[in-house]
Scaffold this motif. Structure first.
Motif, mmCIF file in Angstrom:
data_model
loop_
_atom_site.group_PDB
_atom_site.id
_atom_site.type_symbol
_atom_site.label_atom_id
_atom_site.label_comp_id
_atom_site.label_asym_id
_atom_site.label_seq_id
_atom_site.Cartn_x
_atom_site.Cartn_y
_atom_site.Cartn_z
ATOM 1 N N PRO A 7 49.970 50.629 26.089
ATOM 2 C CA PRO A 7 49.039 51.315 27.487
ATOM 3 C C PRO A 7 51.012 51.380 28.207
ATOM 4 N N TYR A 67 53.485 51.997 37.895
ATOM 5 C CA TYR A 67 52.400 52.958 37.131
ATOM 6 C C TYR A 67 51.104 51.911 37.219
ATOM 7 N N THR A 120 47.499 51.289 39.511
ATOM 8 C CA THR A 120 46.706 51.418 38.957
ATOM 9 C C THR A 120 45.766 50.199 39.346
ATOM 10 N N GLY A 151 43.403 52.430 41.163
ATOM 11 C CA GLY A 151 42.657 52.332 39.745
ATOM 12 C C GLY A 151 43.024 53.886 38.998
ATOM 13 N N ALA A 152 43.941 54.169 39.959
ATOM 14 C CA ALA A 152 44.601 55.712 39.063
ATOM 15 C C ALA A 152 45.075 55.317 38.092
ATOM 16 N N LYS A 153 45.310 56.523 36.856
ATOM 17 C CA LYS A 153 45.830 56.601 35.810
ATOM 18 C C LYS A 153 46.327 58.191 35.737
ATOM 19 N N PRO A 154 47.537 57.967 34.560
ATOM 20 C CA PRO A 154 48.373 59.187 34.549
ATOM 21 C C PRO A 154 47.507 60.128 34.523
ATOM 22 N N GLU A 169 49.655 61.418 30.012
ATOM 23 C CA GLU A 169 50.350 60.325 29.851
ATOM 24 C C GLU A 169 51.749 60.946 28.403
ATOM 25 N N MET A 203 48.059 61.162 40.305
ATOM 26 C CA MET A 203 47.918 60.315 39.827
ATOM 27 C C MET A 203 47.282 58.975 40.486
ATOM 28 N N THR A 204 48.000 59.036 41.951
ATOM 29 C CA THR A 204 47.271 58.335 43.374
ATOM 30 C C THR A 204 46.899 59.191 44.126
ATOM 31 N N ALA A 234 43.197 59.837 41.795
ATOM 32 C CA ALA A 234 42.002 59.248 42.351
ATOM 33 C C ALA A 234 41.676 58.741 43.756
#
Length: 438
Positions: free
Chosen positions: A170, A237, A241, A245-248, A251, A309-310, A313
């Protein structure tokens, strides 16, 4: 864990609790020392005489820059290595040995400082000499930290061997792994300078060359803050999340930025030596004009990646009207989110930009040894790292301690009080430093 569904290894949980609690005790001691230092620098109050001013300044720097942050980072390594990977900790007894060494070392250092045996400030440049136990305490603390970092790497090996997770590491664990790599190099430099200095304080070595001490000390003193930068970004990061609930979005790019930290960020420690005659001008220009900016590039990538990413989301949750509805409707009342966003802003605009400018050869000679430098690292380590770790604490308590946060209304405003306070203080320090205040 009923919240995340992750398996929590009980020995890892206990070590996380122990390290986190000692970290918070250290920031309390360091904070009280900071208050005394502040009330002495304030001319209308002038609380302390000179000897106690430098005594508490030394304690403040060590407890805040080293003890608080590293204890919390070790808790973070166990969290990222065991819990995020659904793995067992490689050797819990070794973890307790590391913890014991760190507690004893920090205890000795604080005792010697408060007894007046080490009025040498954080840098302790020769010919200033402290009591031998002061250097011994730092060595014990550093050895304990190194043992804990090796335990983290061993846990990663076990997780990989026992296939407790799917795919690659991760992003949070990957960032913490990069922080641990920087830590190994940092701690080895610390041993390289503190062991001979310890022997000098015992009278077993006739002298320590001040220029050599400065060169090797800052290969320990500054990279120890680069561990913080890598750990802080990992926490960004994680908090992004946990709160949205954000994801890169990419990555590979984020991981590349972490690798740039490992390869180049330690080079930045030379900005403490730009006014020294030891290094050649050509060397200084190459170091500050080219190499340093590869580390700066990494920070810029993270500074765009986390808000991006924020935003994605929050837009996916329906906050998509205009350019900034997502920002307006973000969970600002959630302390983990506000701490992350304030940390990102203060680190970038107060700490990061000033670090780049103060770290150039031409400007360094104007700003160095003024209050501006103090303002810079309060923008990075305090407004950035400490604030991010405070935000994470609001999740560590329910997830690891299995307790509800007390006084939730106070928790909502705490990051704002701390962040705005640091922002004002750091900028005021840099403004004063611009007028040459030492």
């Amino acid at each position: 864990c009923p919240t995340t569904g992750l398996k929590v290894h009980l020995p890892a949980e206990r070590l996380i609790k122990a390290n986190a609690v000692v970290a918070v005790v250290a920031i309390l001691i360091g904070g009280l020392a900071a208050l005394a230092v502040l009330l002495t620098r304030w001319p209308a109050v002038h609380l302390l005489p000179a000897d106690w001013f430098y005594r508490l300044l030394t304690a403040h720097a060590l407890d805040m820059l080293v003890v608080w942050i590293i204890f919390f980072e070790i808790a973070g390594l166990y969290f990222g290595g065991a819990i995020l990977l659904n793995s067992r900790l490689a050797a819990p007894k070794v973890g307790w040995l590391a913890f014991l060494l760190m507690v004893i070392g920090a205890g000795i250092v604080n005792a010697i400082v408060l007894m007046g045996g080490a009025d040498v400030t954080f840098t302790s440049y020769p010919p200033l000499k402290a009591h031998p136990a002061y250097y011994l305490g730092i060595i014990l603390f550093a050895v304990g930290t190194l043992v804990a970092v090796i335990l983290f790497f061993a846990t990663l090996v076990i997780a990989k061997k026992e296939k407790t997770y799917n795919g690659s590491l991760p992003i949070v664990t990957f960032g913490l792994m990069c922080a641990a790599m920087i830590a190994v190099l940092t701690l080895l430099h610390g041993a390289a300078i503190y062991i001979p200095t310890f022997l000098w304080s015992l009278g077993l070595l006739p002298s320590i060359d001040p220029a050599l001490y400065r060169l090797i000390f800052w290969a320990f003193g500054h990279p120890s803050q680069q561990i913080n930068v890598a750990a802080m970004v990992s926490v960004w990061y994680l908090l992004a999340t946990l709160t949205t609930g954000a994801k890169p979005l990419n990555e590979k790019l984020c991981r590349t930025a972490f690798i740039l930290y490992v390869l180049f960020i330690n080079v930045a420690n030379e900005h403490h030596l730009l006014v020294d005659p030891v290094l050649s001008t050509a060397h200084k220009i190459f170091n500050t004009g080219y190499v340093m900016h590869l580390a700066v590039l990494a920070s810029m990538i993270h500074a765009f990646a986390v808000p991006a990413m924020t935003e994605v989301a929050l837009r996916n949750k329906g906050y998509s009207k205009g350019l900034f509805e997502w920002l307006k409707k973000a969970p600002w009342g959630e302390p983990g989110f506000s701490a992350m966003m304030l940390s990102l802003f203060i680190f970038g605009f107060v700490g990061g930009i000033t670090g780049v400018t103060f770290g150039t050869e031409q400007i360094s000679i104007i700003r160095h040894n003024t209050w501006a430098i103090t303002g810079h690292f309060h923008g990075t380590v305090v407004g950035g790292t400490t604030l991010a770790f405070m935000g994470l604490t609001y999740y560590v308590i329910p997830l690891i301690f299995r307790r509800e946060n007390m006084f939730p209304q106070i928790a909502k405003i705490q990051p704002y009080f701390f962040g705005i306070g640091v922002f004002i203080m750091a900028n005021a320090m840099m403004f004063a430093g611009g007028y040459g205040v030492p």
